[in-house]
Design a protein around this motif. Structure first.
Motif, PDB file in Angstrom:
ATOM      1  N   GLY A 161       0.840  -1.187   0.000  1.00 49.58           N
ATOM      2  CA  GLY A 161       0.000   0.000   0.000  1.00 49.58           C
ATOM      3  C   GLY A 161       0.879   1.243   0.000  1.00 49.58           C
ATOM      4  O   GLY A 161       2.057   1.193   0.344  1.00 49.58           O
ATOM      5  N   PRO A 162       0.306   2.402  -0.365  1.00 49.47           N
ATOM      6  CA  PRO A 162       1.113   3.608  -0.553  1.00 49.47           C
ATOM      7  C   PRO A 162       1.817   4.091   0.715  1.00 49.47           C
ATOM      8  O   PRO A 162       2.964   4.497   0.658  1.00 49.47           O
ATOM      9  N   LEU A 163       1.162   4.060   1.870  1.00 47.68           N
ATOM     10  CA  LEU A 163       1.771   4.609   3.082  1.00 47.68           C
ATOM     11  C   LEU A 163       2.956   3.754   3.537  1.00 47.68           C
ATOM     12  O   LEU A 163       4.044   4.283   3.794  1.00 47.68           O
ATOM     13  N   ALA A 164       2.769   2.443   3.637  1.00 49.57           N
ATOM     14  CA  ALA A 164       3.862   1.559   4.052  1.00 49.57           C
ATOM     15  C   ALA A 164       4.973   1.575   3.008  1.00 49.57           C
ATOM     16  O   ALA A 164       6.157   1.586   3.350  1.00 49.57           O
ATOM     17  N   SER A 165       4.593   1.599   1.747  1.00 46.81           N
ATOM     18  CA  SER A 165       5.574   1.645   0.676  1.00 46.81           C
ATOM     19  C   SER A 165       6.418   2.910   0.783  1.00 46.81           C
ATOM     20  O   SER A 165       7.637   2.880   0.635  1.00 46.81           O
ATOM     21  N   TYR A 166       5.776   4.030   1.073  1.00 47.36           N
ATOM     22  CA  TYR A 166       6.497   5.300   1.220  1.00 47.36           C
ATOM     23  C   TYR A 166       7.500   5.211   2.368  1.00 47.36           C
ATOM     24  O   TYR A 166       8.647   5.633   2.234  1.00 47.36           O
ATOM     25  N   ALA A 167       7.098   4.621   3.499  1.00 49.52           N
ATOM     26  CA  ALA A 167       7.995   4.499   4.651  1.00 49.52           C
ATOM     27  C   ALA A 167       9.198   3.622   4.322  1.00 49.52           C
ATOM     28  O   ALA A 167      10.332   3.950   4.678  1.00 49.52           O
ATOM     29  N   VAL A 168       8.953   2.528   3.628  1.00 47.74           N
ATOM     30  CA  VAL A 168      10.058   1.640   3.254  1.00 47.74           C
ATOM     31  C   VAL A 168      10.986   2.352   2.279  1.00 47.74           C
ATOM     32  O   VAL A 168      12.208   2.309   2.418  1.00 47.74           O
ATOM     33  N   ARG A 169      10.424   3.050   1.296  1.00 50.42           N
ATOM     34  CA  ARG A 169      11.258   3.777   0.336  1.00 50.42           C
ATOM     35  C   ARG A 169      12.096   4.842   1.018  1.00 50.42           C
ATOM     36  O   ARG A 169      13.254   5.033   0.687  1.00 50.42           O
ATOM     37  N   ARG A 170      11.508   5.552   1.979  1.00 51.51           N
ATOM     38  CA  ARG A 170      12.258   6.579   2.720  1.00 51.51           C
ATOM     39  C   ARG A 170      13.436   5.940   3.438  1.00 51.51           C
ATOM     40  O   ARG A 170      14.538   6.470   3.421  1.00 51.51           O
ATOM     41  N   ALA A 171      13.191   4.794   4.060  1.00 52.60           N
ATOM     42  CA  ALA A 171      14.271   4.104   4.769  1.00 52.60           C
ATOM     43  C   ALA A 171      15.359   3.648   3.793  1.00 52.60           C
ATOM     44  O   ALA A 171      16.547   3.800   4.063  1.00 52.60           O
ATOM     45  N   LEU A 172      14.949   3.113   2.645  1.00 50.64           N
ATOM     46  CA  LEU A 172      15.923   2.652   1.654  1.00 50.64           C
ATOM     47  C   LEU A 172      16.694   3.811   1.028  1.00 50.64           C
ATOM     48  O   LEU A 172      17.869   3.681   0.722  1.00 50.64           O
ATOM     49  N   ASP A 173      16.017   4.943   0.825  1.00 52.23           N
ATOM     50  CA  ASP A 173      16.661   6.114   0.220  1.00 52.23           C
ATOM     51  C   ASP A 173      17.540   6.861   1.214  1.00 52.23           C
ATOM     52  O   ASP A 173      18.257   7.778   0.839  1.00 52.23           O
TER      53      ASP A 173
END
Length: 191
Positions: A161-173
């Protein structure tokens, strides 16, 4: 019509010679058959040795570039297929079950992995020749990495989902540092 049975008292020297001749032919036939089996076993061992040597080299290539392995070829279900994403393009080989121990370092094929790109054997070996000549190294760093990141992001959006995906992407970035401006967040209203 069958020949009469002979006993030790009734067999003639000529009849005994015929029997010995037949026995000698049968022994020669068995020897020829046994020799044929030995040659076939040696040829099979040589073939398996050549496959093992090839598998060692492919395993080394798989340690150098992003790769995955799985039983993905419906026309050869007993053979695993290793797919290597080299800078010069995708290359793949069928791997015998007895050689799978060489590929313990290779990730199993999953839905994130890029499938076979349709390359032919000639194209595969041309890509390998290009790799040997040192061609295509910058292609891997940019295009392959960007494509892999895009595939992972799409899967994150789909499955988390968009919210969890955003959090994971932020952590990866690495954008979780204090004071980082929150933009393009699902919660930010697209600032």
């Amino acid at each position: 019509m069958t020949e009469p049975r002979h006993t030790a008292d009734t067999i003639t020297d000529d009849a005994l010679d015929v029997l010995y001749s037949r026995l000698a032919k049968a022994v020669r036939a068995v020897d020829i058959l046994a020799d044929s089996h030995r040659r076939a076993d040696r040829a099979e061992a040589e073939r398996d040795g050549a496959y093992r040597e090839r598998a060692r080299l492919v395993a080394h290539l798989a340690s150098l570039y992003p790769s995955h392995i799985g039983h993905t070829d419906p026309t050869a279900p007993d053979w695993a297929v290793v797919i290597i994403e080299a800078p010069t393009g995708q290359m793949s080989w069928h791997i015998a079950e007895r050689d799978m121990d060489l590929f313990a370092h290779v990730e199993p094929t999953n839905r994130i992995c890029r499938g076979w790109d349709g390359h032919t054997t000639d194209e595969k070996y041309e890509r390998l020749a290009q790799l040997i000549r040192g061609e295509g190294h910058t292609l891997f760093r940019v295009e392959h990495a960007e494509a892999a990141v895009a595939r992972v992001r799409a899967l994150l959006d789909t499955h988390l989902g968009p919210l969890a995906s955003y959090a994971v992407r932020r952590a990866l970035d690495g954008s979780t540092k204090a004071g980082t401006e929150e933009t393009n967040s699902p919660m930010s209203g697209e600032r």
